[in-house]
Design an enzyme around this catalytic site. Structure first.
Site, PDB file in Angstrom:
ATOM      1  CD  GLU A 103      -3.077   0.601   0.367  1.00  0.00           C
ATOM      2  OE1 GLU A 103      -2.808   1.216  -0.585  1.00  0.00           O
ATOM      3  OE2 GLU A 103      -4.178   0.903   0.542  1.00  0.00           O
ATOM      4  CG  ASP A 107      -6.123   8.412   6.116  1.00  0.00           C
ATOM      5  OD1 ASP A 107      -5.661   8.706   6.972  1.00  0.00           O
ATOM      6  OD2 ASP A 107      -6.792   9.217   5.308  1.00  0.00           O
TER       7      ASP A 107
HETATM    8  P1  IMP Z   1      -7.763   4.438   4.536  1.00  0.00           P
HETATM    9  O1  IMP Z   1      -8.761   3.270   4.096  1.00  0.00           O
HETATM   10  O2  IMP Z   1      -8.259   5.435   5.142  1.00  0.00           O
HETATM   11  O3  IMP Z   1      -6.387   3.707   5.250  1.00  0.00           O
HETATM   12  O4  IMP Z   1      -7.350   4.890   3.108  1.00  0.00           O
HETATM   13  C1  IMP Z   1      -6.125   4.642   2.463  1.00  0.00           C
HETATM   14  C2  IMP Z   1      -6.236   5.386   0.960  1.00  0.00           C
HETATM   15  O5  IMP Z   1      -6.666   6.576   1.062  1.00  0.00           O
HETATM   16  C3  IMP Z   1      -4.739   5.318   0.396  1.00  0.00           C
HETATM   17  O6  IMP Z   1      -4.451   3.945  -0.289  1.00  0.00           O
HETATM   18  C4  IMP Z   1      -4.943   6.507  -0.283  1.00  0.00           C
HETATM   19  O7  IMP Z   1      -5.299   6.106  -1.739  1.00  0.00           O
HETATM   20  C5  IMP Z   1      -5.776   7.519   0.467  1.00  0.00           C
HETATM   21  N1  IMP Z   1      -5.155   8.444   1.107  1.00  0.00           N
HETATM   22  C6  IMP Z   1      -5.003   8.562   2.283  1.00  0.00           C
HETATM   23  N2  IMP Z   1      -4.125   9.374   2.866  1.00  0.00           N
HETATM   24  C7  IMP Z   1      -4.027  10.260   1.683  1.00  0.00           C
HETATM   25  C8  IMP Z   1      -2.955  11.414   1.312  1.00  0.00           C
HETATM   26  O8  IMP Z   1      -2.646  12.137   2.523  1.00  0.00           O
HETATM   27  N3  IMP Z   1      -2.832  11.733   0.220  1.00  0.00           N
HETATM   28  C9  IMP Z   1      -3.383  11.135  -0.766  1.00  0.00           C
HETATM   29  N4  IMP Z   1      -4.199   9.863  -0.750  1.00  0.00           N
HETATM   30  C10 IMP Z   1      -4.439   9.502   0.724  1.00  0.00           C
HETATM   31 MG    MG Z   2      -4.038   3.465  -2.047  1.00  0.00          MG
END
Ligand code: IMP
Ligand code: MG
Length: 180
Positions: A103, A107
């Site tokens: 990944e 986030d």
């Molecule tokens: P999660 O499901 O919240 O962990 O989201 C993960 C996905 O959100 C990552 O694979 C990214 O595609 C996107 N994402 C999270 N933070 C950022 C950031 O700071 N910049 C750009 N994309 C992000």
């Molecule tokens: Mg991603």
């Protein structure tokens, strides 16, 4: 590294340089080379964000390893659980395999926490996560990053595969949003 860049209405400042990223990826690959020697691991990078990181990491692997890029699509399920995530492009059997999910950034951890159970269902021999970036302050779902590049603050990052509304993925370094 240019000082600041603008994408749409937002300004970003340099955060992680090419050299710093490359060094850290080498370090991650060394660990993987040691731990997966003789195991023929299957790397599963999640598109789109991870394409640059996955390519750079894969080039540093000296062991026998396979790669299968996937894209996750979410749709409204019929169950009360709401969204269902499916993997597009997963054409390899995971049973008995040593699997490493790749990944760009973890986030909230939502994506992986919803998707990983589907992979466990196929009974891989092991299942680990390699992520270039992790925002621990934002992670509210139970996700452990086994191979981590950088632990970063809960700020919006851009470049090296990460986008802002589709743009910025091709920037070779990682930038951070300048907050107004
Ligand atoms: P999660 O499901 O919240 O962990 O989201 C993960 C996905 O959100 C990552 O694979 C990214 O595609 C996107 N994402 C999270 N933070 C950022 C950031 O700071 N910049 C750009 N994309 C992000
Ligand atoms: Mg991603």
């Amino acid at each position: 590294m240019p000082s600041t860049i603008k994408v749409y209405d937002k300004t970003f400042e340099p955060y992680l340089s090419k050299v710093v990223i490359a060094e850290r990826i080498k370090w991650m690959a060394e660990k993987l080379n040691k731990e997966y020697e003789g195991k023929r691991p299957l790397f599963i990078p999640i598109l789109n964000g991870s394409f640059i990181f996955a390519a750079d990491l894969f080039k540093e692997l000296s062991i026998e390893a396979e790669v299968c890029f996937i894209k996750l699509a979410s749709y409204k399920g019929t169950k009360s659980s709401g969204q269902v995530i499916t993997a597009i492009g997963l054409d390899t059997e995971l049973f008995g395999r040593h699997v490493v999910i790749v990944e760009d950034i973890v986030d909230t951890g939502k994506t992986l926490s919803e998707f990983l159970p589907q992979l466990y269902h196929q009974q891989p021999a092991s299942l680990k996560i390699a992520a270039l970036l992790h925002k621990p302050e934002a992670t509210t779902y139970p996700i452990t990053v086994d191979y981590l590049g950088f632990s970063v603050p809960n700020k919006f990052l851009l470049g090296y595969g990460l986008d802002y509304d589709g743009l910025g993925r091709n920037i070779p370094e990682i930038y951070k949003l300048v907050e107004a």
